[in-house]
Design an enzyme around this catalytic site. Sequence first.
Site, PDB file in Angstrom:
ATOM      1  N   GLY A 119       0.899  -1.342  -0.145  1.00 15.25           N
ATOM      2  CA  GLY A 119       0.253   0.108   0.142  1.00 15.25           C
ATOM      3  C   GLY A 119       0.815   1.394   0.023  1.00 15.25           C
ATOM      4  O   GLY A 119       0.358   2.400   0.210  1.00 15.25           O
ATOM      5  N   ASN A 120       2.146   1.124  -0.262  1.00 10.33           N
ATOM      6  CA  ASN A 120       3.185   2.416  -0.345  1.00 10.33           C
ATOM      7  C   ASN A 120       3.122   3.059  -1.524  1.00 10.33           C
ATOM      8  O   ASN A 120       3.495   4.302  -1.722  1.00 10.33           O
ATOM      9  CB  ASN A 120       4.356   2.019   0.309  1.00 10.33           C
ATOM     10  CG  ASN A 120       4.952   0.707  -0.620  1.00 10.33           C
ATOM     11  OD1 ASN A 120       4.308  -0.026  -0.797  1.00 10.33           O
ATOM     12  ND2 ASN A 120       6.214   1.184  -1.040  1.00 10.33           N
ATOM     13  N   ARG A 121       2.651   2.474  -2.647  1.00 12.00           N
ATOM     14  CA  ARG A 121       2.653   3.257  -3.827  1.00 12.00           C
ATOM     15  C   ARG A 121       1.471   2.557  -4.860  1.00 12.00           C
ATOM     16  O   ARG A 121       0.900   1.611  -4.533  1.00 12.00           O
ATOM     17  CB  ARG A 121       4.018   3.148  -4.450  1.00 12.00           C
ATOM     18  CG  ARG A 121       4.442   1.897  -4.980  1.00 12.00           C
ATOM     19  CD  ARG A 121       5.885   2.040  -4.919  1.00 12.00           C
ATOM     20  NE  ARG A 121       6.563   0.717  -5.182  1.00 12.00           N
ATOM     21  CZ  ARG A 121       6.897   0.027  -6.202  1.00 12.00           C
ATOM     22  NH1 ARG A 121       6.529   0.897  -7.438  1.00 12.00           N
ATOM     23  NH2 ARG A 121       7.545  -1.058  -6.310  1.00 12.00           N
ATOM     24  N   GLY A 122       1.394   3.203  -6.180  1.00 10.67           N
ATOM     25  CA  GLY A 122       0.592   2.653  -6.873  1.00 10.67           C
ATOM     26  C   GLY A 122      -1.000   2.436  -6.525  1.00 10.67           C
ATOM     27  O   GLY A 122      -1.694   3.137  -5.889  1.00 10.67           O
ATOM     28  N   ASN A 132      -2.819  -7.053  -2.654  1.00 12.43           N
ATOM     29  CA  ASN A 132      -2.490  -6.319  -3.668  1.00 12.43           C
ATOM     30  C   ASN A 132      -1.159  -6.407  -4.045  1.00 12.43           C
ATOM     31  O   ASN A 132      -0.903  -6.257  -5.373  1.00 12.43           O
ATOM     32  CB  ASN A 132      -2.835  -4.734  -3.406  1.00 12.43           C
ATOM     33  CG  ASN A 132      -2.220  -3.622  -4.354  1.00 12.43           C
ATOM     34  OD1 ASN A 132      -2.662  -3.460  -5.533  1.00 12.43           O
ATOM     35  ND2 ASN A 132      -0.995  -3.250  -3.820  1.00 12.43           N
ATOM     36  N   TYR A 172       3.403 -14.134 -14.789  1.00 15.65           N
ATOM     37  CA  TYR A 172       2.644 -13.167 -14.246  1.00 15.65           C
ATOM     38  C   TYR A 172       1.188 -13.549 -14.583  1.00 15.65           C
ATOM     39  O   TYR A 172       0.340 -13.863 -13.650  1.00 15.65           O
ATOM     40  CB  TYR A 172       2.928 -11.795 -15.071  1.00 15.65           C
ATOM     41  CG  TYR A 172       2.099 -10.661 -14.216  1.00 15.65           C
ATOM     42  CD1 TYR A 172       2.472 -10.029 -13.132  1.00 15.65           C
ATOM     43  CD2 TYR A 172       0.944 -10.333 -15.257  1.00 15.65           C
ATOM     44  CE1 TYR A 172       1.607  -9.177 -12.728  1.00 15.65           C
ATOM     45  CE2 TYR A 172       0.198  -9.008 -14.660  1.00 15.65           C
ATOM     46  CZ  TYR A 172       0.766  -8.441 -13.455  1.00 15.65           C
ATOM     47  OH  TYR A 172      -0.204  -7.721 -12.929  1.00 15.65           O
ATOM     48  N   ALA A 173       0.966 -13.988 -15.687  1.00 11.89           N
ATOM     49  CA  ALA A 173      -0.432 -14.459 -16.126  1.00 11.89           C
ATOM     50  C   ALA A 173      -0.877 -15.616 -15.565  1.00 11.89           C
ATOM     51  O   ALA A 173      -1.731 -15.740 -14.619  1.00 11.89           O
ATOM     52  CB  ALA A 173      -0.663 -14.729 -17.710  1.00 11.89           C
ATOM     53  N   ALA A 174       0.288 -16.590 -15.234  1.00  9.93           N
ATOM     54  CA  ALA A 174      -0.111 -17.867 -14.315  1.00  9.93           C
ATOM     55  C   ALA A 174      -0.539 -17.688 -13.014  1.00  9.93           C
ATOM     56  O   ALA A 174      -1.405 -17.968 -12.477  1.00  9.93           O
ATOM     57  CB  ALA A 174       1.166 -18.864 -14.419  1.00  9.93           C
TER      58      ALA A 174
HETATM   59  P1  NDP Z   1       3.587  -1.021  -8.228  1.00  7.36           P
HETATM   60  O1  NDP Z   1       4.714  -1.877  -9.146  1.00  7.36           O
HETATM   61  O2  NDP Z   1       3.526   0.258  -8.534  1.00  7.36           O
HETATM   62  O3  NDP Z   1       3.568  -1.690  -6.686  1.00  7.36           O
HETATM   63  C1  NDP Z   1       3.660  -2.922  -6.232  1.00  7.36           C
HETATM   64  C2  NDP Z   1       3.368  -2.903  -4.703  1.00  7.36           C
HETATM   65  O4  NDP Z   1       3.604  -4.208  -4.347  1.00  7.36           O
HETATM   66  C3  NDP Z   1       4.469  -2.077  -4.029  1.00  7.36           C
HETATM   67  O5  NDP Z   1       3.991  -1.645  -3.017  1.00  7.36           O
HETATM   68  C4  NDP Z   1       5.551  -3.296  -3.638  1.00  7.36           C
HETATM   69  O6  NDP Z   1       6.371  -2.576  -2.717  1.00  7.36           O
HETATM   70  C5  NDP Z   1       4.676  -4.316  -3.266  1.00  7.36           C
HETATM   71  N1  NDP Z   1       5.360  -5.466  -3.485  1.00  7.36           N
HETATM   72  C6  NDP Z   1       5.978  -6.297  -4.448  1.00  7.36           C
HETATM   73  N2  NDP Z   1       6.496  -7.181  -3.952  1.00  7.36           N
HETATM   74  C7  NDP Z   1       6.179  -7.347  -2.631  1.00  7.36           C
HETATM   75  C8  NDP Z   1       6.645  -8.544  -1.719  1.00  7.36           C
HETATM   76  N3  NDP Z   1       7.388  -9.610  -1.967  1.00  7.36           N
HETATM   77  N4  NDP Z   1       6.289  -8.025  -0.318  1.00  7.36           N
HETATM   78  C9  NDP Z   1       5.405  -7.282  -0.086  1.00  7.36           C
HETATM   79  N5  NDP Z   1       5.010  -6.346  -1.063  1.00  7.36           N
HETATM   80  C10 NDP Z   1       5.555  -6.264  -2.246  1.00  7.36           C
HETATM   81  O7  NDP Z   1       2.441  -2.014  -8.843  1.00  7.36           O
HETATM   82  P2  NDP Z   1       0.912  -1.600  -9.159  1.00  7.36           P
HETATM   83  O8  NDP Z   1       0.462  -0.722  -8.136  1.00  7.36           O
HETATM   84  O9  NDP Z   1       1.008  -1.197 -10.597  1.00  7.36           O
HETATM   85  O10 NDP Z   1       0.261  -3.216  -8.904  1.00  7.36           O
HETATM   86  C11 NDP Z   1      -0.532  -3.339  -7.871  1.00  7.36           C
HETATM   87  C12 NDP Z   1      -1.075  -4.629  -8.040  1.00  7.36           C
HETATM   88  O11 NDP Z   1      -1.943  -4.437  -9.201  1.00  7.36           O
HETATM   89  C13 NDP Z   1      -0.269  -5.780  -8.496  1.00  7.36           C
HETATM   90  O12 NDP Z   1      -0.544  -7.009  -7.849  1.00  7.36           O
HETATM   91  C14 NDP Z   1      -0.188  -5.715 -10.056  1.00  7.36           C
HETATM   92  O13 NDP Z   1       0.081  -6.966 -10.407  1.00  7.36           O
HETATM   93  C15 NDP Z   1      -1.871  -5.537 -10.312  1.00  7.36           C
HETATM   94  N6  NDP Z   1      -2.009  -4.875 -11.420  1.00  7.36           N
HETATM   95  C16 NDP Z   1      -1.511  -3.904 -12.157  1.00  7.36           C
HETATM   96  C17 NDP Z   1      -1.760  -3.236 -13.084  1.00  7.36           C
HETATM   97  C18 NDP Z   1      -1.151  -1.917 -13.746  1.00  7.36           C
HETATM   98  O14 NDP Z   1      -1.455  -1.883 -14.934  1.00  7.36           O
HETATM   99  N7  NDP Z   1      -0.359  -1.432 -13.049  1.00  7.36           N
HETATM  100  C19 NDP Z   1      -2.839  -4.203 -13.931  1.00  7.36           C
HETATM  101  C20 NDP Z   1      -3.325  -5.284 -13.460  1.00  7.36           C
HETATM  102  C21 NDP Z   1      -2.977  -5.565 -12.258  1.00  7.36           C
HETATM  103  P3  NDP Z   1       7.759  -1.919  -2.747  1.00  7.36           P
HETATM  104  O15 NDP Z   1       7.570  -0.499  -3.086  1.00  7.36           O
HETATM  105  O16 NDP Z   1       8.542  -2.478  -1.788  1.00  7.36           O
HETATM  106  O17 NDP Z   1       8.342  -2.601  -4.019  1.00  7.36           O
END
Ligand code: NDP
Length: 239
Positions: free
Chosen positions: A10-13, A80, A145-147
Amino acid sequence: MSRSVLVTGGNRGIGLAIARAFADAGDKVAITYRSGEPPAELAELGVLAVRCDITDAEQVEQAYKEVEEKHGNVEVLVANAGITRDQLLMRMSEEDFTAVLETNLVGTFRVVKRANRGMLRAKKGRVVLISSVVGLLGSAGQANYAASKAGLVGFARSLARELGSRNLTFNVVAPGFVDTDMTRALTDEQRAGIVAQVPLGRYARAEEVAATVRFLASDDASYITGAVIPVDGGLGMGH
Ligand code: NDP
């Protein structure tokens, strides 16, 4: 009513937008972050940030303990956190494949399983998993990723059957392309190619995904479980 909500990554995106949406609605929100420092706005919103790598069972346990201590049992879990490691199959190493499965699918299993403990006791709970349109349509160069994202659908639907009688719901949100760091890594050409296939002709805003997640966790969605809700601008069209 203020509920205890946990959002992984929940820290970004998208995760950050989801955390904001629940916090704005007055819920007690906790997020996990894996690296760096969480953005200052989270503290201003009263969101609890807990460091946790979901590939590490011990860190997941510690994160839950901290959240439960400060906010009580998690009533709404949004799984997420996710990663990509795109590569054509011929060049995809076993590590590229397993790392993505280990985070997106096994990591989700870990956080969901741990949340269920409190939810079963409370006899209520809402779980929302963030999958992807790619899990339903497939995508060249993203077999791992798809899997992992398709796996989340079977996982959620199995749990919907297993735990429906306990008043727990499990739903999946399948976003299309959302403007975040994950998709900013694509080339301009790749982005243009994607937009050309989206009936709404644009990327999603993270807030548009967050609104659907909030709906699935709301009373209005009390009879929805095992569903896969696309937020993809029409890209998947019925899949
Ligand atoms: P971001 O790459 O912006 O953010 C991913 C988040 O997941 C970050 O907070 C990251 O932490 C965290 N994360 C990754 N690996 C781990 C781990 N091992 N343990 C804990 N936290 C972890 O991605 P999005 O916001 O774009 O995506 C969020 C979700 O939505 C994902 O599951 C993605 O697959 C899905 N999604 C995204 C789409 C897109 O177009 N963006 C489309 C469809 C699905 P940290 O900051 O430390 O890296």
